[in-house]
Design a protein around this motif. Structure first.
Motif, PDB file in Angstrom:
ATOM      1  N   PHE A  99     -93.762  59.068  15.778  1.00 20.45           N
ATOM      2  CA  PHE A  99     -92.515  58.393  15.543  1.00 20.45           C
ATOM      3  C   PHE A  99     -91.737  58.896  14.401  1.00 20.45           C
ATOM      4  O   PHE A  99     -92.263  59.383  13.436  1.00 20.45           O
ATOM      5  CB  PHE A  99     -92.343  56.939  15.322  1.00 20.45           C
ATOM      6  CG  PHE A  99     -91.184  56.137  14.844  1.00 20.45           C
ATOM      7  CD1 PHE A  99     -90.317  55.677  15.721  1.00 20.45           C
ATOM      8  CD2 PHE A  99     -90.866  55.964  13.596  1.00 20.45           C
ATOM      9  CE1 PHE A  99     -88.964  55.204  15.542  1.00 20.45           C
ATOM     10  CE2 PHE A  99     -89.716  55.416  13.214  1.00 20.45           C
ATOM     11  CZ  PHE A  99     -88.760  55.120  13.969  1.00 20.45           C
ATOM     12  N   HIS A 100     -90.378  59.399  14.598  1.00 20.14           N
ATOM     13  CA  HIS A 100     -89.606  59.821  13.461  1.00 20.14           C
ATOM     14  C   HIS A 100     -88.332  59.238  13.221  1.00 20.14           C
ATOM     15  O   HIS A 100     -87.680  59.106  14.304  1.00 20.14           O
ATOM     16  CB  HIS A 100     -89.304  61.469  13.747  1.00 20.14           C
ATOM     17  CG  HIS A 100     -88.662  62.287  12.883  1.00 20.14           C
ATOM     18  ND1 HIS A 100     -88.013  63.378  13.111  1.00 20.14           N
ATOM     19  CD2 HIS A 100     -88.353  62.078  11.589  1.00 20.14           C
ATOM     20  CE1 HIS A 100     -87.148  63.891  11.930  1.00 20.14           C
ATOM     21  NE2 HIS A 100     -87.374  62.953  11.093  1.00 20.14           N
ATOM     22  N   GLY A 101     -88.029  58.707  12.248  1.00 19.07           N
ATOM     23  CA  GLY A 101     -86.914  57.993  12.085  1.00 19.07           C
ATOM     24  C   GLY A 101     -86.094  58.531  11.109  1.00 19.07           C
ATOM     25  O   GLY A 101     -86.425  59.173  10.035  1.00 19.07           O
ATOM     26  N   LEU A 102     -84.715  58.750  11.239  1.00 18.91           N
ATOM     27  CA  LEU A 102     -83.694  59.146  10.701  1.00 18.91           C
ATOM     28  C   LEU A 102     -82.703  58.152  10.241  1.00 18.91           C
ATOM     29  O   LEU A 102     -82.273  57.640  11.048  1.00 18.91           O
ATOM     30  CB  LEU A 102     -82.926  60.484  11.130  1.00 18.91           C
ATOM     31  CG  LEU A 102     -83.666  61.677  11.290  1.00 18.91           C
ATOM     32  CD1 LEU A 102     -82.631  62.748  11.886  1.00 18.91           C
ATOM     33  CD2 LEU A 102     -84.026  62.406  10.011  1.00 18.91           C
ATOM     34  N   ARG A 103     -82.567  57.821   8.879  1.00 23.14           N
ATOM     35  CA  ARG A 103     -81.762  56.405   8.478  1.00 23.14           C
ATOM     36  C   ARG A 103     -80.831  57.005   7.491  1.00 23.14           C
ATOM     37  O   ARG A 103     -80.979  57.478   6.479  1.00 23.14           O
ATOM     38  CB  ARG A 103     -82.847  55.702   7.695  1.00 23.14           C
ATOM     39  CG  ARG A 103     -83.969  55.351   8.865  1.00 23.14           C
ATOM     40  CD  ARG A 103     -85.028  54.471   8.377  1.00 23.14           C
ATOM     41  NE  ARG A 103     -85.554  54.856   7.154  1.00 23.14           N
ATOM     42  CZ  ARG A 103     -86.669  53.931   6.461  1.00 23.14           C
ATOM     43  NH1 ARG A 103     -87.115  52.836   7.236  1.00 23.14           N
ATOM     44  NH2 ARG A 103     -87.268  54.315   5.393  1.00 23.14           N
ATOM     45  N   LEU A 104     -79.649  56.976   8.235  1.00 21.94           N
ATOM     46  CA  LEU A 104     -78.522  57.202   7.183  1.00 21.94           C
ATOM     47  C   LEU A 104     -78.058  55.907   6.349  1.00 21.94           C
ATOM     48  O   LEU A 104     -78.021  54.911   7.060  1.00 21.94           O
ATOM     49  CB  LEU A 104     -77.302  57.739   8.070  1.00 21.94           C
ATOM     50  CG  LEU A 104     -77.370  59.026   8.745  1.00 21.94           C
ATOM     51  CD1 LEU A 104     -78.139  59.007  10.259  1.00 21.94           C
ATOM     52  CD2 LEU A 104     -76.141  59.597   9.157  1.00 21.94           C
ATOM     53  N   VAL A 105     -77.935  56.247   5.230  1.00 29.18           N
ATOM     54  CA  VAL A 105     -77.473  55.011   4.241  1.00 29.18           C
ATOM     55  C   VAL A 105     -76.263  55.300   3.557  1.00 29.18           C
ATOM     56  O   VAL A 105     -75.817  56.100   2.940  1.00 29.18           O
ATOM     57  CB  VAL A 105     -78.726  54.877   3.041  1.00 29.18           C
ATOM     58  CG1 VAL A 105     -78.226  54.062   2.062  1.00 29.18           C
ATOM     59  CG2 VAL A 105     -79.922  55.095   3.637  1.00 29.18           C
ATOM     60  N   TYR A 106     -75.320  54.415   3.987  1.00 28.84           N
ATOM     61  CA  TYR A 106     -73.746  54.454   3.458  1.00 28.84           C
ATOM     62  C   TYR A 106     -73.550  53.284   2.347  1.00 28.84           C
ATOM     63  O   TYR A 106     -74.233  52.148   2.353  1.00 28.84           O
ATOM     64  CB  TYR A 106     -72.888  54.169   4.614  1.00 28.84           C
ATOM     65  CG  TYR A 106     -72.912  54.930   5.676  1.00 28.84           C
ATOM     66  CD1 TYR A 106     -71.512  56.011   5.571  1.00 28.84           C
ATOM     67  CD2 TYR A 106     -73.562  54.990   6.841  1.00 28.84           C
ATOM     68  CE1 TYR A 106     -71.486  56.827   6.520  1.00 28.84           C
ATOM     69  CE2 TYR A 106     -73.319  56.050   7.867  1.00 28.84           C
ATOM     70  CZ  TYR A 106     -72.229  57.025   7.221  1.00 28.84           C
ATOM     71  OH  TYR A 106     -72.138  57.788   8.452  1.00 28.84           O
ATOM     72  N   GLU A 107     -72.728  53.565   1.312  1.00 27.32           N
ATOM     73  CA  GLU A 107     -72.404  52.551   0.554  1.00 27.32           C
ATOM     74  C   GLU A 107     -71.245  51.932   1.356  1.00 27.32           C
ATOM     75  O   GLU A 107     -70.480  52.710   1.745  1.00 27.32           O
ATOM     76  CB  GLU A 107     -71.832  53.236  -0.765  1.00 27.32           C
ATOM     77  CG  GLU A 107     -71.462  51.780  -1.921  1.00 27.32           C
ATOM     78  CD  GLU A 107     -70.922  52.583  -3.133  1.00 27.32           C
ATOM     79  OE1 GLU A 107     -70.925  51.662  -4.130  1.00 27.32           O
ATOM     80  OE2 GLU A 107     -70.763  53.764  -3.338  1.00 27.32           O
ATOM     81  N   ALA A 108     -71.060  50.619   1.153  1.00 31.18           N
ATOM     82  CA  ALA A 108     -69.897  49.966   2.094  1.00 31.18           C
ATOM     83  C   ALA A 108     -69.689  48.798   1.274  1.00 31.18           C
ATOM     84  O   ALA A 108     -70.274  48.283   0.408  1.00 31.18           O
ATOM     85  CB  ALA A 108     -70.610  49.421   3.292  1.00 31.18           C
ATOM     86  N   ARG A 109     -68.094  48.379   1.303  1.00 31.51           N
ATOM     87  CA  ARG A 109     -67.606  47.495   0.768  1.00 31.51           C
ATOM     88  C   ARG A 109     -67.085  46.402   1.684  1.00 31.51           C
ATOM     89  O   ARG A 109     -66.840  46.790   2.914  1.00 31.51           O
ATOM     90  CB  ARG A 109     -66.241  48.080  -0.195  1.00 31.51           C
ATOM     91  CG  ARG A 109     -65.361  48.349   0.526  1.00 31.51           C
ATOM     92  CD  ARG A 109     -63.966  48.991  -0.317  1.00 31.51           C
ATOM     93  NE  ARG A 109     -63.118  49.092   0.418  1.00 31.51           N
ATOM     94  CZ  ARG A 109     -61.861  48.346   0.663  1.00 31.51           C
ATOM     95  NH1 ARG A 109     -62.232  47.149   0.551  1.00 31.51           N
ATOM     96  NH2 ARG A 109     -61.015  49.083   1.588  1.00 31.51           N
ATOM     97  N   LEU A 110     -67.252  45.099   1.401  1.00 29.73           N
ATOM     98  CA  LEU A 110     -66.845  44.023   2.294  1.00 29.73           C
ATOM     99  C   LEU A 110     -65.105  44.146   2.497  1.00 29.73           C
ATOM    100  O   LEU A 110     -64.379  44.302   1.478  1.00 29.73           O
ATOM    101  CB  LEU A 110     -67.018  42.737   1.741  1.00 29.73           C
ATOM    102  CG  LEU A 110     -68.690  42.575   1.583  1.00 29.73           C
ATOM    103  CD1 LEU A 110     -69.024  41.233   1.011  1.00 29.73           C
ATOM    104  CD2 LEU A 110     -69.562  42.977   2.630  1.00 29.73           C
ATOM    105  N   THR A 111     -64.734  43.990   3.695  1.00 31.01           N
ATOM    106  CA  THR A 111     -63.313  43.952   3.908  1.00 31.01           C
ATOM    107  C   THR A 111     -62.879  42.550   4.703  1.00 31.01           C
ATOM    108  O   THR A 111     -61.692  42.407   4.677  1.00 31.01           O
ATOM    109  CB  THR A 111     -62.803  45.075   4.783  1.00 31.01           C
ATOM    110  OG1 THR A 111     -63.421  45.165   6.084  1.00 31.01           O
ATOM    111  CG2 THR A 111     -63.169  46.508   4.138  1.00 31.01           C
ATOM    112  N   GLY A 112     -63.813  41.832   4.909  1.00 31.41           N
ATOM    113  CA  GLY A 112     -63.607  40.430   5.826  1.00 31.41           C
ATOM    114  C   GLY A 112     -64.780  39.796   6.081  1.00 31.41           C
ATOM    115  O   GLY A 112     -65.968  40.287   5.836  1.00 31.41           O
ATOM    116  N   GLY A 113     -64.574  38.919   6.991  1.00 29.95           N
ATOM    117  CA  GLY A 113     -65.578  37.996   7.611  1.00 29.95           C
ATOM    118  C   GLY A 113     -66.177  36.936   6.545  1.00 29.95           C
ATOM    119  O   GLY A 113     -65.690  36.747   5.436  1.00 29.95           O
ATOM    120  N   GLU A 114     -67.177  36.295   7.058  1.00 29.77           N
ATOM    121  CA  GLU A 114     -67.980  35.230   6.227  1.00 29.77           C
ATOM    122  C   GLU A 114     -69.340  35.501   6.665  1.00 29.77           C
ATOM    123  O   GLU A 114     -69.783  35.666   7.662  1.00 29.77           O
ATOM    124  CB  GLU A 114     -67.500  33.873   6.750  1.00 29.77           C
ATOM    125  CG  GLU A 114     -66.091  33.576   6.362  1.00 29.77           C
ATOM    126  CD  GLU A 114     -65.715  32.007   6.647  1.00 29.77           C
ATOM    127  OE1 GLU A 114     -66.539  31.447   7.044  1.00 29.77           O
ATOM    128  OE2 GLU A 114     -64.433  31.755   6.462  1.00 29.77           O
TER     129      GLU A 114
END
Length: 151
Positions: free
Chosen positions: A87-102
């Motif tokens: 198994f080979h996993g490539l995991r892209l990691v983003y910084e994210a900000r909340l824009t809505g939802g609960e």
């Protein structure tokens, strides 16, 4: 040996000194905290993957604001009839900000809960290694987009 590749995208969402995590339920029923995110669908852009997965797992709409890096993992595990998977996993990691939802919990998915955790309590949580990798990328912001090998 069967070769498997999985490409996934995850979000680091930090607000008021707290990290948003989702609780992953393994096949054996064990539960560990992870970053919101998951596998890309065929022909899906990783940016869209992290937006979709964060909404599914936490209830929040997020906007990726920076690609922090890529984590590459490799594991070998048993499969049916005495064979093994490479198994080979490539995991892209983003910084994210909340824009809505609960905040809400996912139903019928790979996670069963979402919650905010103070950054200083994260080391005490039952968690997957990706949480530490993501936090290291978020804190250090390495120019090459990865943590030190073996770190």
């Amino acid at each position: 040996m069967h070769k498997e590749l999985r490409v996934a995208a995850y979000a680091i969402c930090v607000r008021d000194g707290q990290l948003l995590l989702a609780r992953w339920v393994a096949r054996d029923g064990s539960r560990r905290w992870t970053l919101p995110g998951g596998g890309m669908e065929h022909a899906e852009d990783p940016y869209d993957t992290v937006v979709r997965e964060a909404a599914e797992e936490t209830g929040y709409a997020v906007e990726p604001v920076a690609l922090l890096g890529v984590d590459s993992i490799r594991r070998r595990y048993p499969r049916r009839m005495g064979t093994y998977a490479d198994f080979h996993g490539l995991r892209l990691v983003y910084e994210a900000r909340l824009t809505g939802g609960e905040l809400r919990h996912e139903t019928g998915g790979s996670t069963d809960m979402a919650a905010w955790h103070p950054l200083d309590t994260v080391p005490e949580l039952e968690r997957v290694g990706l949480v530490d990798v993501g936090l290291e990328l978020w804190r250090r912001r390495p120019a090459v987009g990865r943590t030190a090998p073996g770190a």
